[in-house]
Design a protein around this motif. Sequence first.
Motif, PDB file in Angstrom:
ATOM      1  N   MET A 247       0.989  -1.227  -0.010  1.00 47.81           N
ATOM      2  CA  MET A 247       0.004   0.006   0.028  1.00 47.81           C
ATOM      3  C   MET A 247       1.011   1.211  -0.078  1.00 47.81           C
ATOM      4  O   MET A 247       1.832   1.393   0.633  1.00 47.81           O
ATOM      5  CB  MET A 247      -0.749   0.048   1.121  1.00 47.81           C
ATOM      6  CG  MET A 247      -1.983  -1.095   1.246  1.00 47.81           C
ATOM      7  SD  MET A 247      -2.875  -0.812   2.751  1.00 47.81           S
ATOM      8  CE  MET A 247      -3.820  -2.342   2.612  1.00 47.81           C
ATOM      9  N   ARG A 248       0.045   2.325  -0.678  1.00 48.55           N
ATOM     10  CA  ARG A 248       1.252   3.496  -0.925  1.00 48.55           C
ATOM     11  C   ARG A 248       0.580   4.457   0.366  1.00 48.55           C
ATOM     12  O   ARG A 248      -0.784   4.700   0.548  1.00 48.55           O
ATOM     13  CB  ARG A 248       0.979   4.158  -2.129  1.00 48.55           C
ATOM     14  CG  ARG A 248       1.420   3.549  -3.366  1.00 48.55           C
ATOM     15  CD  ARG A 248       0.822   3.996  -4.518  1.00 48.55           C
ATOM     16  NE  ARG A 248      -0.748   3.493  -4.482  1.00 48.55           N
ATOM     17  CZ  ARG A 248      -1.562   3.747  -5.709  1.00 48.55           C
ATOM     18  NH1 ARG A 248      -1.033   4.531  -6.675  1.00 48.55           N
ATOM     19  NH2 ARG A 248      -2.684   3.350  -5.649  1.00 48.55           N
TER      20      ARG A 248
ATOM     21  N   VAL B  43       4.442   0.931  -7.630  1.00 48.38           N
ATOM     22  CA  VAL B  43       3.077   0.537  -7.739  1.00 48.38           C
ATOM     23  C   VAL B  43       2.525   1.049  -8.925  1.00 48.38           C
ATOM     24  O   VAL B  43       1.740   0.635  -9.615  1.00 48.38           O
ATOM     25  CB  VAL B  43       2.169   0.951  -6.142  1.00 48.38           C
ATOM     26  CG1 VAL B  43       0.659   0.982  -6.494  1.00 48.38           C
ATOM     27  CG2 VAL B  43       2.810   0.205  -5.143  1.00 48.38           C
ATOM     28  N   ASN B  44       2.598   2.361  -9.060  1.00 46.57           N
ATOM     29  CA  ASN B  44       2.177   3.298 -10.310  1.00 46.57           C
ATOM     30  C   ASN B  44       2.548   2.472 -11.810  1.00 46.57           C
ATOM     31  O   ASN B  44       1.817   2.262 -12.552  1.00 46.57           O
ATOM     32  CB  ASN B  44       2.608   4.575 -10.488  1.00 46.57           C
ATOM     33  CG  ASN B  44       1.959   5.499  -9.339  1.00 46.57           C
ATOM     34  OD1 ASN B  44       0.848   5.212  -9.143  1.00 46.57           O
ATOM     35  ND2 ASN B  44       2.698   6.323  -8.906  1.00 46.57           N
ATOM     36  N   THR B  45       3.674   1.929 -11.723  1.00 46.72           N
ATOM     37  CA  THR B  45       4.303   1.301 -12.700  1.00 46.72           C
ATOM     38  C   THR B  45       3.764   0.097 -13.005  1.00 46.72           C
ATOM     39  O   THR B  45       3.160  -0.548 -14.131  1.00 46.72           O
ATOM     40  CB  THR B  45       5.824   0.695 -12.694  1.00 46.72           C
ATOM     41  OG1 THR B  45       6.481   2.241 -12.762  1.00 46.72           O
ATOM     42  CG2 THR B  45       6.165  -0.122 -13.879  1.00 46.72           C
ATOM     43  N   LEU B  46       3.556  -0.837 -11.859  1.00 46.24           N
ATOM     44  CA  LEU B  46       2.479  -1.917 -11.713  1.00 46.24           C
ATOM     45  C   LEU B  46       1.212  -2.056 -12.263  1.00 46.24           C
ATOM     46  O   LEU B  46       0.663  -2.711 -13.207  1.00 46.24           O
ATOM     47  CB  LEU B  46       2.509  -2.637 -10.568  1.00 46.24           C
ATOM     48  CG  LEU B  46       2.196  -4.185 -10.267  1.00 46.24           C
ATOM     49  CD1 LEU B  46       3.351  -4.930 -10.863  1.00 46.24           C
ATOM     50  CD2 LEU B  46       2.456  -4.460  -8.741  1.00 46.24           C
TER      51      LEU B  46
ATOM     52  N   ILE C 283      -1.723  -5.723   0.253  1.00 49.71           N
ATOM     53  CA  ILE C 283      -1.325  -5.261  -1.053  1.00 49.71           C
ATOM     54  C   ILE C 283      -2.210  -3.848  -1.312  1.00 49.71           C
ATOM     55  O   ILE C 283      -3.160  -3.613  -0.721  1.00 49.71           O
ATOM     56  CB  ILE C 283      -1.935  -6.277  -1.897  1.00 49.71           C
ATOM     57  CG1 ILE C 283      -0.868  -7.493  -2.062  1.00 49.71           C
ATOM     58  CG2 ILE C 283      -1.995  -5.963  -3.437  1.00 49.71           C
ATOM     59  CD1 ILE C 283      -1.157  -8.482  -2.647  1.00 49.71           C
ATOM     60  N   ASP C 284      -1.639  -3.057  -2.240  1.00 49.40           N
ATOM     61  CA  ASP C 284      -2.431  -1.706  -2.506  1.00 49.40           C
ATOM     62  C   ASP C 284      -3.602  -2.107  -3.167  1.00 49.40           C
ATOM     63  O   ASP C 284      -3.827  -2.983  -4.004  1.00 49.40           O
ATOM     64  CB  ASP C 284      -1.561  -0.760  -3.437  1.00 49.40           C
ATOM     65  CG  ASP C 284      -2.165   0.367  -3.743  1.00 49.40           C
ATOM     66  OD1 ASP C 284      -1.655   1.354  -3.201  1.00 49.40           O
ATOM     67  OD2 ASP C 284      -2.816   0.474  -4.466  1.00 49.40           O
ATOM     68  N   THR C 285      -4.759  -1.314  -2.380  1.00 53.12           N
ATOM     69  CA  THR C 285      -6.095  -1.599  -2.965  1.00 53.12           C
ATOM     70  C   THR C 285      -6.497  -1.383  -4.548  1.00 53.12           C
ATOM     71  O   THR C 285      -7.179  -2.041  -5.048  1.00 53.12           O
ATOM     72  CB  THR C 285      -7.095  -0.666  -2.130  1.00 53.12           C
ATOM     73  OG1 THR C 285      -6.734   0.515  -2.393  1.00 53.12           O
ATOM     74  CG2 THR C 285      -7.227  -1.039  -0.592  1.00 53.12           C
TER      75      THR C 285
END
Length: 239
Positions: A123-124, A138-141, A164-166
């Motif tokens: 999570m960010r 995360v943005n790349t992912l 994990i980021d929502t």
Amino acid sequence: MNLFDLTITDPKEIHLENVFLSEENTKILTQVLKEHRYVDALKEYNLEVDHKILMHGASGCGKTMTAKAIATTLGKPIVIVDLSTLISSRIGETSKNLKALFDRAIRDKAVLFLDEFDQISKMRGNDDKDVGEMRRLVNTLLQLFDYFPSDSLLICATNHPEIIDTAILRRFQLRLSFKKPTSEQLDTYYNELLKPFPVHLQGIDRKYSLSYAEVRDYINTTMKAKLIEELEKQEAVNL
């Protein structure tokens, strides 16, 4: 860091019927495999097949084996990578490695299996210390997920889905839970693994509350000792 030192293209065929799955997971995967079989017919109606799957749960309970079996069934190559080995201390290097993995899977129309997925998808947070590499990663992912084509298959595995980021979680079309097997399921597994050995050697003490991988390791160690003991007895008789 050589990216291809981190990946494994597994040539061994593992079939779905050889994987011990829950009834729910079997139902979900049967549907997925049917969708990929009839992908062209579904496209005529603008229906997209499910091709992003999150597997979560205890270690050693069949996530990697299931991914390999899916690849075998679909007749696709599989690329396996442990993401804990992908993290680089250099800014931008991890994102670059990740993009190369996705490009490879897309080029080969492969099954891309990302293990330890939480290593790159946490999570960010709002803390200033967190505004660096992890946010960019995360943005790349998210971008890689959005452009991942349906003729490839992305499978991610984690023991910690809660971190994990929502936004990434929402990208998965399917989520499969892998739990530790029951005593009955383990008995079936024991029977299957012991089948090749002589009947008089199969009566081992069975351990429970284990994962499938732990049972496999236990049988491997136990049966080696039993077979060596048998061979030593035969040698003693022949002296």
